[in-house]
Design a protein around this motif. Sequence first.
Motif, mmCIF file in Angstrom:
data_model
loop_
_atom_site.group_PDB
_atom_site.id
_atom_site.type_symbol
_atom_site.label_atom_id
_atom_site.label_comp_id
_atom_site.label_asym_id
_atom_site.label_seq_id
_atom_site.Cartn_x
_atom_site.Cartn_y
_atom_site.Cartn_z
ATOM 1 N N ILE A 241 0.834 -1.202 0.000
ATOM 2 C CA ILE A 241 0.000 0.000 0.000
ATOM 3 C C ILE A 241 0.873 1.259 0.000
ATOM 4 N N VAL A 242 1.858 1.285 0.892
ATOM 5 C CA VAL A 242 2.685 2.488 1.065
ATOM 6 C C VAL A 242 3.531 2.751 -0.174
ATOM 7 N N PHE A 243 4.214 1.734 -0.660
ATOM 8 C CA PHE A 243 5.100 1.937 -1.811
ATOM 9 C C PHE A 243 4.306 2.249 -3.073
ATOM 10 N N SER A 244 3.128 1.641 -3.200
ATOM 11 C CA SER A 244 2.282 1.963 -4.357
ATOM 12 C C SER A 244 1.834 3.415 -4.303
ATOM 13 N N ALA A 245 1.500 3.882 -3.088
ATOM 14 C CA ALA A 245 1.065 5.276 -2.930
ATOM 15 C C ALA A 245 2.196 6.239 -3.264
ATOM 16 N N LEU A 246 3.403 5.919 -2.840
ATOM 17 C CA LEU A 246 4.544 6.787 -3.137
ATOM 18 C C LEU A 246 4.800 6.851 -4.634
ATOM 19 N N LEU A 247 4.586 5.747 -5.322
ATOM 20 C CA LEU A 247 4.834 5.701 -6.761
ATOM 21 C C LEU A 247 3.832 6.532 -7.539
ATOM 22 N N LYS A 248 2.648 6.743 -6.965
ATOM 23 C CA LYS A 248 1.643 7.550 -7.651
ATOM 24 C C LYS A 248 1.925 9.033 -7.512
ATOM 25 N N ARG A 249 2.867 9.391 -6.649
ATOM 26 C CA ARG A 249 3.140 10.803 -6.390
ATOM 27 C C ARG A 249 4.335 11.265 -7.217
ATOM 28 N N ASN A 250 4.248 11.037 -8.531
ATOM 29 C CA ASN A 250 5.358 11.408 -9.416
ATOM 30 C C ASN A 250 5.125 12.770 -10.043
ATOM 31 N N GLN A 251 4.571 13.692 -9.272
ATOM 32 C CA GLN A 251 4.376 15.054 -9.735
ATOM 33 C C GLN A 251 5.641 15.862 -9.453
ATOM 34 N N MET A 254 6.388 16.905 -5.053
ATOM 35 C CA MET A 254 5.946 15.715 -4.333
ATOM 36 C C MET A 254 5.401 16.090 -2.959
ATOM 37 N N VAL A 255 4.335 15.382 -2.556
ATOM 38 C CA VAL A 255 3.796 15.569 -1.214
ATOM 39 C C VAL A 255 4.743 14.957 -0.192
ATOM 40 N N VAL A 256 5.333 13.795 -0.550
ATOM 41 C CA VAL A 256 6.273 13.120 0.336
ATOM 42 C C VAL A 256 7.687 13.432 -0.155
ATOM 43 N N SER A 257 8.492 14.000 0.715
ATOM 44 C CA SER A 257 9.841 14.398 0.304
ATOM 45 C C SER A 257 10.731 13.177 0.148
ATOM 46 N N GLY A 258 11.871 13.399 -0.530
ATOM 47 C CA GLY A 258 12.823 12.315 -0.690
ATOM 48 C C GLY A 258 13.352 11.825 0.638
ATOM 49 N N GLU A 259 13.557 12.736 1.592
ATOM 50 C CA GLU A 259 14.029 12.353 2.915
ATOM 51 C C GLU A 259 13.010 11.458 3.630
ATOM 52 N N LYS A 260 11.721 11.799 3.474
ATOM 53 C CA LYS A 260 10.676 11.010 4.120
ATOM 54 C C LYS A 260 10.595 9.613 3.507
ATOM 55 N N ILE A 261 10.795 9.523 2.186
ATOM 56 C CA ILE A 261 10.764 8.217 1.537
ATOM 57 C C ILE A 261 11.862 7.325 2.101
ATOM 58 N N LEU A 264 10.930 6.177 5.543
ATOM 59 C CA LEU A 264 9.923 5.117 5.512
ATOM 60 C C LEU A 264 10.533 3.776 5.115
ATOM 61 N N VAL A 265 11.370 3.794 4.077
ATOM 62 C CA VAL A 265 12.005 2.546 3.640
ATOM 63 C C VAL A 265 12.847 1.967 4.770
ATOM 64 N N SER A 266 13.554 2.839 5.504
ATOM 65 C CA SER A 266 14.402 2.392 6.602
ATOM 66 C C SER A 266 13.585 1.793 7.738
ATOM 67 N N LYS A 267 12.559 2.514 8.188
ATOM 68 C CA LYS A 267 11.760 2.036 9.319
ATOM 69 C C LYS A 267 11.002 0.761 8.972
ATOM 70 N N MET A 268 10.462 0.701 7.757
ATOM 71 C CA MET A 268 9.736 -0.504 7.372
ATOM 72 C C MET A 268 10.691 -1.678 7.210
ATOM 73 N N GLY A 269 11.916 -1.368 6.787
ATOM 74 C CA GLY A 269 12.916 -2.426 6.695
ATOM 75 C C GLY A 269 13.247 -3.001 8.051
ATOM 76 N N LEU A 280 10.630 -1.488 -6.082
ATOM 77 C CA LEU A 280 11.905 -0.798 -5.870
ATOM 78 C C LEU A 280 12.366 -0.154 -7.178
ATOM 79 N N THR A 281 12.225 -0.886 -8.272
ATOM 80 C CA THR A 281 12.583 -0.338 -9.586
ATOM 81 C C THR A 281 11.741 0.884 -9.907
ATOM 82 N N GLN A 282 10.433 0.778 -9.648
ATOM 83 C CA GLN A 282 9.545 1.903 -9.941
ATOM 84 C C GLN A 282 9.854 3.099 -9.050
ATOM 85 N N LEU A 283 10.192 2.831 -7.791
ATOM 86 C CA LEU A 283 10.493 3.908 -6.853
ATOM 87 C C LEU A 283 11.772 4.638 -7.265
#
Length: 773
Positions: A241-251, A254-261, A264-269, A280-283
């Motif tokens: 859900i989270v990674f799909s949502a981030l991928l849709k924000r390719n404007q 971005m609403v979610v900054s690169g630092e926040k991404i 998120l990847v770190s904490k979820m890891g 991962l490729t799409q991100l």
Amino acid sequence: MRTKRLLSAQLTRLISFPKNPTREELPLLLILRQFSLDVSSSATTTTTTADDDTAAVTQVVELLQSQDVNWDDEKLRQLLSSSTSPFTHSRLLKVIRRVGDSSKALKFLEWFEQYTSSSSSPISPVASYASAYKAIFDLASREPDYHQKLSHLLQTSRARGVPLTRDSASLLIRCFGRAQMVTDSIRVFNDLDPLLRNTYLCNTLIDVLFKSDRTDDALRILDDMLAPDSSSPPNDVTGSIVFSALLKRNQPRMVVSGEKIIELVSKMGESGVSPDAVRLTQLVTMLCRIGNTGRAWDVLHLVMKMGGVMEVPSCNALLTGLGRERDFERMNLLMSEMKQMGIRPSVITFGILINSLCKSRRVDDALQVFEKMSTEGEDDGVAVQPDVITFNTLIDGLCKVGRQEEGLALLDRMQSQHGCSPNTVTYNCLIDGFCKAGEIERSHELLERMKEGGSHPDVVTLNSLIDGMCSHGRISRAVEFFREMQRSGLKGNIVTYTTLINAFCHVNNIHKAMELFRETVEVGCCPDPVVYYTLISGLGRAGRLDDAWSFALDMQEAGFHLDTTSYNILISGFCKKKKLDKAYEILQQMEKEGIRPDEVTYNTLIATLSKAEDFSIAHQLMRKMIDEGLVPTVVTFGALISGYCRAGHLDEAMKIYRDMGSITKVPPNTVIYNILIDSLCKDNKIEAALSLMDEMHVKGIPPSTVTYNALFKGLQEKNWLDKAFELMDQMNTRACNPDYVTMEILTEWLSVVGETARLKRFVEGYEVSVSSM
């Protein structure tokens, strides 16, 4: 073991109930028959009860589904009390699920509650109605205006003190989210017993929040899930859900900054959740496309460090982003890391490297990668076979830097050594390269070879050849070739026609250019701004400004609009003809069409007005220019200064010069200094002119030959020989070559005063301030 086999055989025979049992078998047979009767009786009883239950439920449902339900009808009471067993909670749920209407289901539930509380019948009272409301929620979710009905049902359940189940909450959150009632979804989640909240429910809510662009709210829920003591830790569904949502924000923003991404990847890891290879490729691709390649690098390496799935497409995505930024150092580093991790580069990987190097005109490096691609890993058998795209990229890169012969040799190699067949793109690259080099005959030879090899020329082939012929003065041959290709079925596009039109405009054959333009409309090629610009420019250069303006008006009537460049050509043309009224008319038309004038527009008009000594209107235009957010340039001020100097208003010219440095912060250039120095010298103010020359030295603005010529002329009038010798030495020191004007002034002056020896030393590049005696 033998005893077990005998017993098993005996039991098998007994179960079949033999007609003539032995004396030993008779007691066991009686027991089995009795057991069989008990089981049969129990099964019969169960079947009877089930049938009775189904019948009772069916009758109640049929009564409720009738047109007008009489809730005071005794028949309904009788159906509930006449069944052989109490009308239990499970029967209640069956009725609700089958009634098919949430309103009737709710009415029946309310009636049933009153009936059970007042009835002395053996019907079992319902301890809780939470699951009953869940069944009614299910019904309402499938009905029209489901969101309104669900809101009403939720209010009713709250008023009656019926708690939500986890399943009810999940259904309501999804339905309210689908109806864009996100606040209600959040309220349902918050009102639910915290002990009932689990990962599934949190996933449902954050999915709704992301889809509704409530990113901050979704991330707050996710932060709670990621907390060390969370009872709802994220799982793979959360990650999806989270990674799909981030991928849709390719404007772009971005609403979610690169630092926040990265966070998120770190904490979820840390919770054991990483993006899969595809996401991962799409991100990485998304971050690179928005110019955040550094963050893409961090994300990939973070997943790499956490031991997430790492495949070659993800690395290729990052290599593409790095190649776009020409970051070859990190491209090489990533290739090394891939090798250490055992990730085998694909032909696409090498293609990305070769393409990036070729675009940077590092063709020799690209050739090295190509050779490495075919030989690397021969010991362990992981060499990569280049494909036609790889060869095309290299051949195009070679042609772009004028090495088309090497490109042609590579074409032969791809066929002979690699068995790779060239395609239309391969030949197009070579044809374009030879055309740009002026080798038109070789290009035509390649065209024939292309046809013989089974590749078909396309419009790119056509345009390359026509552009090559037009660029090298073979316009008639280009038209002839175009007609041949048309007869063979290959139609040109607007680029083809624009190339031909531009060629005819440059040789002042406007008639043929207009003929080709009309042909574009006839054959269905939609004219674009470039072809209009080409024609208007051609008409302007030919001095046919009225025709150019008439053509522009015809275009507007046909639904096309001129761009700023086209308007500027017309305005400039009429200004050169000193037809300011016409220029203003075009400016007004330009503004009427909603096309904003740019710096070129205003500078052209200001220069023309300054030459006409109409300084009042020129300053008005400059103020308008500033009001519209445009910044006057050195050209703007140069036009005014030149105008004032030509009109003999040196004080006004010097005032503008001083304002440039102190107010507008636009530094003067060599041209402006030349205008001022020349005017001061002509006005016999040589000291002021020399002072400006000193300012040029201080500000690091290099004087030109024109600067020195103006000063030599002024010094000649005063016969200041020593200063002239000093300036002559400066010219030699600064490698500022004299022109014929310089030599004419100095020859005339120094010959009269007997200093021809110094003139000779000056011409030979020696110091002249030292006495030649």
